[in-house]
Design a protein around this motif. Sequence first.
Motif, PDB file in Angstrom:
ATOM      1  N   LEU A   4      93.175 -47.651 196.008  1.00 10.11           N
ATOM      2  CA  LEU A   4      93.623 -47.594 194.666  1.00 10.11           C
ATOM      3  C   LEU A   4      92.262 -46.836 193.870  1.00 10.11           C
ATOM      4  CD1 LEU A   4      95.209 -50.413 195.696  1.00 10.11           C
ATOM      5  CD2 LEU A   4      95.181 -51.042 193.539  1.00 10.11           C
ATOM      6  N   VAL A  24      97.655 -44.941 193.750  1.00 10.45           N
ATOM      7  CA  VAL A  24      97.694 -45.695 195.003  1.00 10.45           C
ATOM      8  C   VAL A  24      98.080 -45.007 196.101  1.00 10.45           C
ATOM      9  CG1 VAL A  24      99.089 -47.712 196.044  1.00 10.45           C
ATOM     10  CG2 VAL A  24      98.527 -47.593 193.704  1.00 10.45           C
ATOM     11  N   MET A  34     102.165 -54.341 190.374  1.00  7.90           N
ATOM     12  CA  MET A  34     100.709 -53.987 189.917  1.00  7.90           C
ATOM     13  C   MET A  34     100.175 -54.544 188.558  1.00  7.90           C
ATOM     14  SD  MET A  34     100.295 -51.559 192.123  1.00  7.90           S
ATOM     15  CE  MET A  34      98.934 -50.825 191.489  1.00  7.90           C
ATOM     16  N   ARG A  71     104.449 -47.499 185.093  1.00  6.43           N
ATOM     17  CA  ARG A  71     104.303 -46.979 186.293  1.00  6.43           C
ATOM     18  C   ARG A  71     105.107 -45.630 186.861  1.00  6.43           C
ATOM     19  NH1 ARG A  71     105.439 -52.003 190.207  1.00  6.43           N
ATOM     20  NH2 ARG A  71     105.246 -50.363 191.885  1.00  6.43           N
ATOM     21  N   CYS A  95      92.124 -52.037 188.916  1.00  4.48           N
ATOM     22  CA  CYS A  95      93.638 -51.896 189.287  1.00  4.48           C
ATOM     23  C   CYS A  95      93.781 -52.837 190.546  1.00  4.48           C
ATOM     24  CB  CYS A  95      94.050 -50.308 189.543  1.00  4.48           C
ATOM     25  SG  CYS A  95      95.821 -50.084 190.002  1.00  4.48           S
ATOM     26  N   LEU A  97      96.844 -54.459 193.174  1.00  2.00           N
ATOM     27  CA  LEU A  97      98.168 -54.417 193.865  1.00  2.00           C
ATOM     28  C   LEU A  97      98.585 -55.852 194.651  1.00  2.00           C
ATOM     29  CD1 LEU A  97      99.735 -51.312 195.859  1.00  2.00           C
ATOM     30  CD2 LEU A  97      99.488 -53.551 196.904  1.00  2.00           C
TER      31      LEU A  97
END
Length: 121
Positions: A4, A24, A34, A71, A95, A97
């Motif tokens: 990321l 990503v 996310m 996104r 960020c 995930l």
Amino acid sequence: HVQLVESGGGSAQAGGSLRLSCAVRGSMFGTYCMAWFRQRPGMEREGVAYVDSDGSRHYDDSVEGRFTISRDNAKNTVYLQMNSLKPEDTAMYYCALDRLCVELLRGRAEYWGRGTQVTVS
């Protein structure tokens, strides 16, 4: 291997705007939840915005109405549009995930970016 990579941080004046991006690489991006987290000086890391694979979104009260998470699955990228910035938004923004939003809401993630600094004066 999943990476990321955040970008778009910098300095802004109070009332201004910034847009953060997180690219990503190496995952089935479209199936993941996310989120953007931040760590303000002297404080613990906190989640500010989340977007699930179906596009549903959730915001922390501190940014509701000012920040927008989005996104682009075709570009494997998540964004954070930050408007009406305040000095208290100054932080390192990360960020994150995970397969499940519930994990991100608990502050846990499978993968983290290295962060991008936002400074508001």
